[in-house]
Scaffold this active site. Sequence first.
Site, short mmCIF file in Angstrom:
data_model
loop_
_atom_site.label_atom_id
_atom_site.label_comp_id
_atom_site.label_asym_id
_atom_site.label_seq_id
_atom_site.Cartn_x
_atom_site.Cartn_y
_atom_site.Cartn_z
CB CYS A 88 -23.14 97.01 10.07
SG CYS A 88 -21.63 97.71 9.71
CB CYS A 213 -10.62 92.76 4.39
SG CYS A 213 -9.66 92.77 6.29
CE LYS A 341 -13.39 89.03 0.48
NZ LYS A 341 -12.93 90.00 -0.86
CG HIS A 345 -20.40 96.49 4.64
ND1 HIS A 345 -22.55 96.02 4.93
CD2 HIS A 345 -20.10 96.94 5.59
CE1 HIS A 345 -22.69 96.78 6.05
NE2 HIS A 345 -20.77 97.02 6.62
#
Length: 402
Positions: A88, A213, A341, A345
């Site tokens: 990431c 998540c 969030k 992503h």
Amino acid sequence: MARGIKDRVAIVGMGCSRFGERWNDDAETLMVEAFDECIADAGIDVSRIDAAWLGVGFEAQNIGPSGIPLATALRLPDIGVTKVENYCATGTDSFRGAVYAVASGAADIALAMGVEKLKDTGYGGLPARSRGLNFDMYGVTGSAPGNFAQIAAPYRAKHGVSRDDLKRAMAHVSVKSHANGARNPKAHLRKAIDIETVLNAPMIAEPLGLFDCCGVSDGAACAIVTTPEIARELGRTDPVLVKSIQLVTSNGWELQHAGGWDGTYFHTTRKAAARAYAEAGVTDPRAEIDLLEVHDCFSITELVTMEDLFISKEGQAWKDILDGFYDADGHTPCQIDGGLKCFGHPIGASGLRMIYENYLQLQGRAGERQRADGPKLALSHNLGGAPIQNVSAITIVGLEGA
């Protein structure tokens, strides 16, 4: 430490696609969308770009093992394109390559691109096969929510925090991101939620509920960097300058269980933060850093990262969060664009998306979500991998004199 790169590189253009479930668009289309904004912002012709870096987190699923897709999609002028993959932290690592090329004098103008096209592959953050023989032996036994949820119990035990207090602080992180994302036209998720919705959501991995998540997205982001001198020639009277970039990779220490790591923090982030502040000349980050974009893959990750960046004191981040210290109108906004969030992503693009937001904020160009008090120094943070083994990257950008 080494001489560093403080104020030796300027950002003259940035662009970002809309993040989301882009079913009808391929990766090349997303790169072009981000690049069109970026090159217009820079005000240069593509022929002036000397070198490029392409960051993609899961190359086997969408792009392929070379820089050719970037060169062909943008019709780059017969230059070298370096392909980057670093979990990431991929987007930040592509930016690091472009920045270092300019700082070294190897390139006058360089491009960094990050892209990911994941939604139509079915990827969702759960265990996946076909990542090599070693991964098939150990990677299939865990999941991202399960791995990161394990920070919570030792954190509570070490700092004497009740489950209810920690859960409410985590919920505030998510509510904040949703409120911010609702004001962002490029965000994947644009619906505000209340704290009770978060607290009563289905459990994914104790204590992480559904709204604790982040998901994955399709999207791209890019930057064009050059020297401050060339930036001024291009008409930038107050350019956004790179103050520091630091990247730290786990070397196995966290896995040794030899009286060191206790599972309550991210060792690589603390190392990267200390080096980034030293390179940038920051001595009091809580007072000097005006904006934060951090790797909020899960609400507990953002909470702990506030301490790993030395903004909150150890064991006190949950209190700062509940006090609104990191809200959009708080002392130091965190995820003012919605973060992973809610902005989304796309793994290879996220690091550049964070820098994009900080770049806009420093120039006063963030629209409805613009911080009104004139920020001058902003930090972005990526974390790739799992708590026990990961890569952390930190970038600090700011105005001249900051």
